[in-house]
Design a protein around this motif. Structure first.
Motif, PDB file in Angstrom:
ATOM      1  N   PHE A  10       0.870  -1.187   0.000  1.00 26.02           N
ATOM      2  CA  PHE A  10       0.000   0.000   0.000  1.00 26.02           C
ATOM      3  C   PHE A  10       0.900   1.228   0.000  1.00 26.02           C
ATOM      4  O   PHE A  10       1.460   1.610   1.041  1.00 26.02           O
ATOM      5  CB  PHE A  10      -0.919  -0.010   1.224  1.00 26.02           C
ATOM      6  N   ARG A  11       1.052   1.819  -1.162  1.00 30.26           N
ATOM      7  CA  ARG A  11       2.039   2.890  -1.317  1.00 30.26           C
ATOM      8  C   ARG A  11       1.699   4.130  -0.492  1.00 30.26           C
ATOM      9  O   ARG A  11       2.596   4.873  -0.091  1.00 30.26           O
ATOM     10  CB  ARG A  11       2.169   3.251  -2.797  1.00 30.26           C
ATOM     11  N   HIS A  12       0.421   4.401  -0.279  1.00 33.75           N
ATOM     12  CA  HIS A  12       0.000   5.573   0.510  1.00 33.75           C
ATOM     13  C   HIS A  12      -1.013   5.117   1.560  1.00 33.75           C
ATOM     14  O   HIS A  12      -2.140   5.605   1.603  1.00 33.75           O
ATOM     15  CB  HIS A  12      -0.596   6.649  -0.399  1.00 33.75           C
ATOM     16  N   LEU A  13      -0.603   4.182   2.378  1.00 37.39           N
ATOM     17  CA  LEU A  13      -1.522   3.518   3.300  1.00 37.39           C
ATOM     18  C   LEU A  13      -2.228   4.514   4.219  1.00 37.39           C
ATOM     19  O   LEU A  13      -3.461   4.569   4.268  1.00 37.39           O
ATOM     20  CB  LEU A  13      -0.758   2.484   4.129  1.00 37.39           C
ATOM     21  N   LEU A  14      -1.470   5.291   4.970  1.00 41.26           N
ATOM     22  CA  LEU A  14      -2.069   6.163   5.982  1.00 41.26           C
ATOM     23  C   LEU A  14      -2.893   7.281   5.366  1.00 41.26           C
ATOM     24  O   LEU A  14      -3.988   7.608   5.841  1.00 41.26           O
ATOM     25  CB  LEU A  14      -0.979   6.740   6.885  1.00 41.26           C
ATOM     26  N   THR A  15      -2.399   7.887   4.300  1.00 44.81           N
ATOM     27  CA  THR A  15      -3.143   8.993   3.695  1.00 44.81           C
ATOM     28  C   THR A  15      -4.383   8.489   2.966  1.00 44.81           C
ATOM     29  O   THR A  15      -5.423   9.162   2.972  1.00 44.81           O
ATOM     30  CB  THR A  15      -2.237   9.779   2.729  1.00 44.81           C
ATOM     31  N   ASP A  16      -4.297   7.312   2.359  1.00 37.79           N
ATOM     32  CA  ASP A  16      -5.499   6.738   1.730  1.00 37.79           C
ATOM     33  C   ASP A  16      -6.561   6.430   2.780  1.00 37.79           C
ATOM     34  O   ASP A  16      -7.748   6.680   2.577  1.00 37.79           O
ATOM     35  CB  ASP A  16      -5.139   5.466   0.970  1.00 37.79           C
ATOM     36  N   GLY A  17      -6.126   5.866   3.912  1.00 39.94           N
ATOM     37  CA  GLY A  17      -7.076   5.558   4.974  1.00 39.94           C
ATOM     38  C   GLY A  17      -7.727   6.807   5.542  1.00 39.94           C
ATOM     39  O   GLY A  17      -8.937   6.817   5.824  1.00 39.94           O
ATOM     40  N   LEU A  18      -6.940   7.881   5.693  1.00 40.97           N
ATOM     41  CA  LEU A  18      -7.496   9.130   6.217  1.00 40.97           C
ATOM     42  C   LEU A  18      -8.446   9.772   5.218  1.00 40.97           C
ATOM     43  O   LEU A  18      -9.486  10.329   5.592  1.00 40.97           O
ATOM     44  CB  LEU A  18      -6.354  10.099   6.560  1.00 40.97           C
ATOM     45  N   ALA A  19      -8.120   9.685   3.933  1.00 41.35           N
ATOM     46  CA  ALA A  19      -9.001  10.257   2.911  1.00 41.35           C
ATOM     47  C   ALA A  19     -10.344   9.532   2.844  1.00 41.35           C
ATOM     48  O   ALA A  19     -11.360  10.140   2.494  1.00 41.35           O
ATOM     49  CB  ALA A  19      -8.307  10.213   1.548  1.00 41.35           C
ATOM     50  N   VAL A 128      -6.433  -6.857  -6.128  1.00 43.15           N
ATOM     51  CA  VAL A 128      -5.887  -5.515  -6.335  1.00 43.15           C
ATOM     52  C   VAL A 128      -6.964  -4.545  -6.809  1.00 43.15           C
ATOM     53  O   VAL A 128      -7.047  -3.402  -6.334  1.00 43.15           O
ATOM     54  CB  VAL A 128      -4.711  -5.559  -7.329  1.00 43.15           C
ATOM     55  N   LEU A 129      -7.809  -4.971  -7.730  1.00 42.19           N
ATOM     56  CA  LEU A 129      -8.856  -4.074  -8.229  1.00 42.19           C
ATOM     57  C   LEU A 129      -9.846  -3.710  -7.132  1.00 42.19           C
ATOM     58  O   LEU A 129     -10.293  -2.556  -7.048  1.00 42.19           O
ATOM     59  CB  LEU A 129      -9.581  -4.719  -9.405  1.00 42.19           C
ATOM     60  N   LYS A 130     -10.177  -4.660  -6.274  1.00 48.23           N
ATOM     61  CA  LYS A 130     -11.110  -4.344  -5.189  1.00 48.23           C
ATOM     62  C   LYS A 130     -10.487  -3.378  -4.193  1.00 48.23           C
ATOM     63  O   LYS A 130     -11.159  -2.477  -3.674  1.00 48.23           O
ATOM     64  CB  LYS A 130     -11.559  -5.630  -4.503  1.00 48.23           C
ATOM     65  N   LEU A 131      -9.205  -3.544  -3.905  1.00 46.91           N
ATOM     66  CA  LEU A 131      -8.530  -2.610  -3.004  1.00 46.91           C
ATOM     67  C   LEU A 131      -8.446  -1.218  -3.614  1.00 46.91           C
ATOM     68  O   LEU A 131      -8.656  -0.211  -2.926  1.00 46.91           O
ATOM     69  CB  LEU A 131      -7.127  -3.129  -2.672  1.00 46.91           C
ATOM     70  N   ARG A 132      -8.166  -1.148  -4.909  1.00 41.76           N
ATOM     71  CA  ARG A 132      -8.092   0.168  -5.566  1.00 41.76           C
ATOM     72  C   ARG A 132      -9.465   0.819  -5.647  1.00 41.76           C
ATOM     73  O   ARG A 132      -9.593   2.031  -5.463  1.00 41.76           O
ATOM     74  CB  ARG A 132      -7.482   0.012  -6.954  1.00 41.76           C
ATOM     75  N   ASN A 133     -10.483   0.027  -5.926  1.00 43.84           N
ATOM     76  CA  ASN A 133     -11.834   0.590  -5.953  1.00 43.84           C
ATOM     77  C   ASN A 133     -12.269   1.082  -4.578  1.00 43.84           C
ATOM     78  O   ASN A 133     -13.092   1.999  -4.471  1.00 43.84           O
ATOM     79  CB  ASN A 133     -12.829  -0.452  -6.469  1.00 43.84           C
ATOM     80  N   ALA A 134     -11.722   0.483  -3.530  1.00 45.36           N
ATOM     81  CA  ALA A 134     -12.041   0.928  -2.169  1.00 45.36           C
ATOM     82  C   ALA A 134     -11.297   2.196  -1.791  1.00 45.36           C
ATOM     83  O   ALA A 134     -11.617   2.808  -0.766  1.00 45.36           O
ATOM     84  CB  ALA A 134     -11.705  -0.175  -1.167  1.00 45.36           C
ATOM     85  N   GLY A 135     -10.301   2.608  -2.605  1.00 46.54           N
ATOM     86  CA  GLY A 135      -9.597   3.856  -2.339  1.00 46.54           C
ATOM     87  C   GLY A 135      -8.149   3.706  -1.948  1.00 46.54           C
ATOM     88  O   GLY A 135      -7.501   4.693  -1.586  1.00 46.54           O
ATOM     89  N   PHE A 136      -7.581   2.501  -2.028  1.00 46.98           N
ATOM     90  CA  PHE A 136      -6.188   2.279  -1.645  1.00 46.98           C
ATOM     91  C   PHE A 136      -5.310   2.102  -2.884  1.00 46.98           C
ATOM     92  O   PHE A 136      -5.658   1.358  -3.799  1.00 46.98           O
ATOM     93  CB  PHE A 136      -6.066   1.038  -0.762  1.00 46.98           C
ATOM     94  N   ASP A 137      -4.166   2.767  -2.885  1.00 43.90           N
ATOM     95  CA  ASP A 137      -3.188   2.658  -3.969  1.00 43.90           C
ATOM     96  C   ASP A 137      -2.351   1.404  -3.704  1.00 43.90           C
ATOM     97  O   ASP A 137      -1.359   1.455  -2.967  1.00 43.90           O
ATOM     98  CB  ASP A 137      -2.319   3.914  -3.999  1.00 43.90           C
ATOM     99  N   ALA A 138      -2.774   0.285  -4.268  1.00 47.54           N
ATOM    100  CA  ALA A 138      -2.170  -1.012  -3.936  1.00 47.54           C
ATOM    101  C   ALA A 138      -1.446  -1.610  -5.127  1.00 47.54           C
ATOM    102  O   ALA A 138      -1.890  -1.475  -6.270  1.00 47.54           O
ATOM    103  CB  ALA A 138      -3.244  -1.984  -3.443  1.00 47.54           C
ATOM    104  N   ARG A 139      -0.324  -2.290  -4.840  1.00 41.78           N
ATOM    105  CA  ARG A 139       0.393  -3.100  -5.820  1.00 41.78           C
ATOM    106  C   ARG A 139       0.642  -4.467  -5.197  1.00 41.78           C
ATOM    107  O   ARG A 139       0.786  -4.590  -3.979  1.00 41.78           O
ATOM    108  CB  ARG A 139       1.738  -2.476  -6.192  1.00 41.78           C
TER     109      ARG A 139
END
Length: 498
Positions: A10-19, A128-139
């Protein structure tokens, strides 16, 4: 069975979670900051902030110079672990073994799972697609070992799926940082000219051990699969669920009540042993025709009292339609909270809001008329009377300020209503006023009480309030907005005392 692992980054874990919690931040460049050695340092940066030049590790002052509109938010230690645990619990639907990889990743043991999504490519794409659709920048990446999957997910620019037995070829072109090494070892490798992992793979082990210690060798062997890497899987919370199968289909009200009481007895015994109290429970009744009917209850305070909870369910039994019969009852505690067992004295009669009997009474009333019909009010710190009251979120919420000492009406109108007034000027109370076509003659009055407007919220005139009593003995709370001198004074009715 061939072992296979997936690493999710999760490249931007904390900021994605806060957003996700504060959607207004999604369109803003923002960072999380924390004091480090007398400096305010960025600990996490959003994708938009990084694009504009604010990166993790920078001083907040330098970042603000590069991005003037940057929003800085205080970081809270421990947030990453909590967020990763929630994401890991979500991933349990894809594999039974999920481990947290601090500070921003997860490791999944996917051995024998990928075929349920056709192949590993479909499996990886699904997650990965479900995580990205949920708002997380995931690889993510898949390999034979957690180390190789970790390296490819973060540093590789080729296919994220490493073929079986090909982990050495996959990591050879990656930088040494892909081996999860300490900064001191990485700095030493850089000084010696090691730009990729490839040359390290062909060097003798004694030479590497003598130069860099055992950590480098361990990480290489873990990535290549020569040493097994032990994962600490997430243990999901044990659900508070009780099941009661029936030997014969249940159709009568009495039988349903007996089933509910048995389920509550078993559930409350467990809750009491763990110091928990039930806040919301859902009863699922599976009928022999395959349909499920439900009934739910909520409480104002955590409870493990069988008698109290049974009385709440008694109000819901009439809504349960057994049809041809119910063959399985499932009682689920959807929400529980910690309870502190307090020893109550039988002679202590004035327990106030801490009285368990009061909470139980409110639960029963809410079961009959609906929870939205019961409100508790607390004082709010505002000048304007209509803003000085707020609805309490729970029975135990404490007021942040005291109630006003001045006299206030029993019924306060949400919006003051205009009235026509005959009064002496400038500060005398009204002699008569007309409200909704009816004339009221004032025989007694008290006031004025001046209440100023909150200038930091909005502009406008002050108010002069009067308590007045008409010839019929009714008392009202009226006020004049503004001065007569300005020619724009108006009178309003704001409340009733009786």
């Amino acid at each position: 069975m061939q072992k296979r692992f997936m690493a999710i980054w999760f490249r931007h874990l904390l900021t994605d979670g806060l957003a996700l919690r504060r959607p207004q931040l999604k369109e803003l460049p923002f960072v999380l900051v924390m004091p480090v050695k007398n400096r305010i340092v960025i600990t996490a940066s959003s994708r938009l902030a990084e694009q504009q030049g604010a990166f993790t590790g920078m001083a907040a002052a330098d970042a603000r110079a590069a991005v003037p509109e940057l929003v800085a938010i205080d970081d809270t230690p421990g947030k990453a672990a909590k967020l990763l645990r929630l994401l890991g619990l979500w991933c349990l639907r894809y594999t039974p073994i999920v481990a947290i990889d601090l500070p921003n990743g997860l490791i999944l043991d996917i051995s024998g799972c990928a075929h349920l999504w056709t192949d590993e490519r479909g499996y990886l794409k699904e997650i990965v697609l479900k995580l990205r659709n949920a708002g997380f920048d995931a690889r993510a990446a898949i390999a034979d070992t957690p180390g190789a999957a970790w390296a490819v997910s973060r540093f590789a620019k080729i296919s994220p799926i490493v073929a079986i037995g090909k982990q050495s070829q996959a990591i050879a072109s990656l930088p040494p940082a892909a081996l999860r090494l300490e900064p001191e070892i990485l700095e030493r490798l850089q000084k010696l000219g090691f730009r990729t992992i490839g040359p390290l793979l062909s060097m003798p082990a004694p030479t590497l051990r003598r130069r860099f210690g055992t950590t480098l060798l361990t990480r290489l062997d873990q990535a290549l699969g020569k040493i097994n890497e032990v994962l600490t899987p997430i243990v999901p919370p044990v659900p508070y669920v009780e099941r009661l199968p029936c030997l014969e289909p249940v159709r009568t009200k009495v039988a349903i009540e007996i089933a509910i009481e048995n389920l509550l007895s078993a559930l409350c015994l467990r809750l009491q042993a763990e110091g928990k109290g039930l806040r919301k429970a859902i009863l699922k009744c599976i009928r022999i025709d395959g349909r499920t009917v439900q009934a739910s209850i909520t409480t104002n305070r955590g409870s493990h009292s069988v008698s109290h909870l049974f009385k709440l369910f008694e109000l819901q039994v009439a809504k349960i339609e057994p049809a041809l019969g119910i063959e399985l009852f499932v009682l689920e505690a959807a929400k529980v909270e910690d309870m502190e067992t307090v020893q109550e004295q039988i002679w202590a009669l004035d327990r106030g809001l801490a009285d368990t009997a009061l909470a139980e009474l409110l639960d029963r009333v809410a079961g009959k008329v609906g929870a939205e019909a019961i409100q508790r009010y607390l004082p709010a710190e505002h000048y304007w009377p209509e803003r000085s009251v707020k609805i309490a979120v729970s029975l135990t919420e404490e007021p942040q300020t005291a109630w006003p000492e001045q006299m206030r009406p029993i019924r306060l109108l949400n919006n003051p209503e205009a009235i026509e007034v005959m009064a002496l000027v400038p500060d005398n109370p009204p002699k008569t006023f007309i409200y909704k076509g009816k004339r009221h003659s004032i025989i007694k009055a008290d006031g004025p009480e001046r209440i100023g407007r909150e200038w930091w919220r909005d502009g406008g005139e002050h108010r002069d309030y009067f308590v007045v009593e008409d010839s019929e003995g009714q008392r009202y709370w009226v006020f004049r907005s503004g001065h007569y001198d300005g020619g724009d004074a108006r009178w309003y009715l704001h409340g009733y005392f009786a």
